[in-house]
Design a protein around this motif. Structure first.
Motif, short mmCIF file in Angstrom:
data_model
loop_
_atom_site.label_atom_id
_atom_site.label_comp_id
_atom_site.label_asym_id
_atom_site.label_seq_id
_atom_site.Cartn_x
_atom_site.Cartn_y
_atom_site.Cartn_z
N PRO A 66 0.81 -1.71 0.07
CA PRO A 66 0.21 -0.07 -0.20
C PRO A 66 0.68 1.52 0.00
N THR A 67 2.27 1.16 0.19
CA THR A 67 2.86 2.10 0.17
C THR A 67 2.75 2.98 -1.20
N ASN A 68 3.41 2.38 -1.85
CA ASN A 68 3.16 2.62 -3.15
C ASN A 68 2.09 3.27 -4.13
N GLY A 69 0.75 2.86 -3.17
CA GLY A 69 -0.60 3.56 -3.99
C GLY A 69 -1.15 1.87 -4.18
N ASN A 70 -2.58 2.21 -3.96
CA ASN A 70 -3.54 0.68 -4.19
C ASN A 70 -4.68 1.69 -4.92
N GLN A 71 -5.40 0.55 -5.28
CA GLN A 71 -7.19 0.36 -5.13
C GLN A 71 -7.24 2.17 -5.93
N PRO A 72 -6.99 2.13 -6.92
CA PRO A 72 -6.77 3.79 -7.71
C PRO A 72 -8.55 4.06 -7.26
N ARG A 73 -9.05 5.91 -7.82
CA ARG A 73 -9.55 6.13 -7.55
C ARG A 73 -9.90 7.24 -8.24
N GLY A 74 -11.36 7.52 -8.59
CA GLY A 74 -11.38 8.87 -9.38
C GLY A 74 -10.65 8.96 -10.87
N PRO A 75 -11.39 9.73 -11.59
CA PRO A 75 -10.92 9.33 -13.07
C PRO A 75 -9.72 10.27 -13.38
N LEU A 76 -8.87 9.49 -14.24
CA LEU A 76 -6.93 9.86 -14.88
C LEU A 76 -7.38 11.41 -15.01
N VAL A 77 -6.55 11.70 -14.73
CA VAL A 77 -6.34 13.24 -15.53
C VAL A 77 -5.26 13.41 -16.72
N CYS A 78 -5.45 13.31 -18.24
CA CYS A 78 -4.45 13.41 -19.14
C CYS A 78 -3.32 14.88 -19.36
N GLY A 79 -2.58 14.37 -18.75
CA GLY A 79 -1.71 16.21 -18.53
C GLY A 79 -1.18 17.17 -19.96
N SER A 80 -0.93 18.53 -20.12
CA SER A 80 -0.57 18.88 -21.09
C SER A 80 1.17 18.08 -21.52
N ASP A 81 2.09 17.46 -20.74
CA ASP A 81 2.86 16.79 -20.41
C ASP A 81 2.72 15.37 -21.72
N GLY A 82 1.46 14.61 -22.19
CA GLY A 82 1.38 13.84 -22.22
C GLY A 82 0.72 12.92 -21.00
N ARG A 83 1.62 12.69 -20.01
CA ARG A 83 1.36 11.48 -19.06
C ARG A 83 0.37 11.44 -18.33
N LEU A 84 0.08 10.65 -17.34
CA LEU A 84 -1.67 10.66 -17.21
C LEU A 84 -1.49 11.07 -15.76
N TYR A 85 -2.29 11.32 -14.24
CA TYR A 85 -2.01 11.71 -13.65
C TYR A 85 -3.50 11.48 -12.56
N GLY A 86 -3.62 10.10 -11.37
CA GLY A 86 -4.09 9.10 -10.88
C GLY A 86 -4.35 9.85 -9.16
N THR A 87 -5.44 9.44 -8.43
CA THR A 87 -5.16 8.99 -6.91
C THR A 87 -5.59 7.29 -6.49
N ALA A 88 -4.96 6.89 -5.26
CA ALA A 88 -5.32 5.69 -5.42
C ALA A 88 -5.36 6.34 -3.98
N ALA A 89 -5.74 4.66 -3.05
CA ALA A 89 -5.65 4.58 -1.45
C ALA A 89 -4.05 4.27 -1.24
N GLY A 90 -3.79 3.85 -0.15
CA GLY A 90 -2.95 3.59 0.38
C GLY A 90 -1.83 5.04 1.15
N GLY A 91 -0.33 4.42 0.50
CA GLY A 91 0.40 5.31 0.53
C GLY A 91 1.03 5.36 2.42
N THR A 92 2.41 5.94 2.71
CA THR A 92 2.70 6.10 3.33
C THR A 92 2.50 6.33 5.13
N ASN A 93 0.50 7.45 4.45
CA ASN A 93 0.20 8.08 5.41
C ASN A 93 -1.24 7.21 5.93
#
Length: 181
Positions: A66-93
């Motif tokens: 879970p530190t790396n994020g898991n169970q993604p949530r919500g829509p992705l964003v296609c950035g103007s740099d051509g990459r995808l951005y998103g959110t997921a559960a988990g993380g160090t907190n």
């Protein structure tokens, strides 16, 4: 129904992914999305769908770590740099992460371990990533220069044509603010 074409049906096995999240259309013509569950560890997938051929390709499987994020949530964003951005559960907190990944599934990077479940991710006209983390925050596309714009509880944000951030919440309130707070 006339004019309706089914492109993909999720299931029945976990490797295909299930509980799909909202989709995003990329400038390259592909459709990208995530599933909250599925993949080898059942922690979610990120996939590409070719709308002309109905070919769906799993590009990334979220880890059981879970530190790396898991169970993604919500829509992705296609950035103007051509990459995808998103959110997921988990993380160090254990509250969530904001991640970036190439459209071919390479270079998955956690940009931020959040202190409150992240949602409503957008890219502003200034190229920064804005998101809800309880209040509203922003950061550069590499995760640097994180800053809080508003501490007020928010559920959804968007950028208006005037460059301002507009926010709504569960208290039936709509607010307008500039990106500097």
């Amino acid at each position: 129904s006339p004019g309706l074409t089914y492109l993909h049906h999720f299931g029945p096995g976990p490797s295909d992914g299930f509980w799909p999240n909202p989709l995003v259309a990329a400038p390259n013509g592909a459709i990208y999305g995530t599933t909250t569950r599925g993949g080898a560890t059942t922690q979610g997938t990120l996939y590409r769908l070719n709308p002309s051929s109905s070919t769906r390709t799993v590009l990334f499987e979220f880890s059981a770590n879970p530190t790396n994020g898991n169970q993604p949530r919500g829509p992705l964003v296609c950035g103007s740099d051509g990459r995808l951005y998103g959110t997921a559960a988990g993380g160090t907190n254990s509250q969530g992460v904001i991640f970036r990944i190439e459209t071919n599934g390479a270079n998955y990077t956690v940009l931020r371990h959040t202190t409150n479940a992240p949602s409503s991710l957008i890219e502003g006209s200034d190229g920064r990533i804005y998101f809800v983390e309880g209040g509203i925050a922003g950061m550069d596309r590499d995760g640097a220069n994180h800053g809080v714009i508003s501490m007020e509880y928010t559920t959804l944000i968007l950028e208006g044509a005037d460059g301002s951030i507009y926010a709504s919440d569960s208290q039936q309130t709509i607010r307008k603010m500039n990106k500097n707070g």
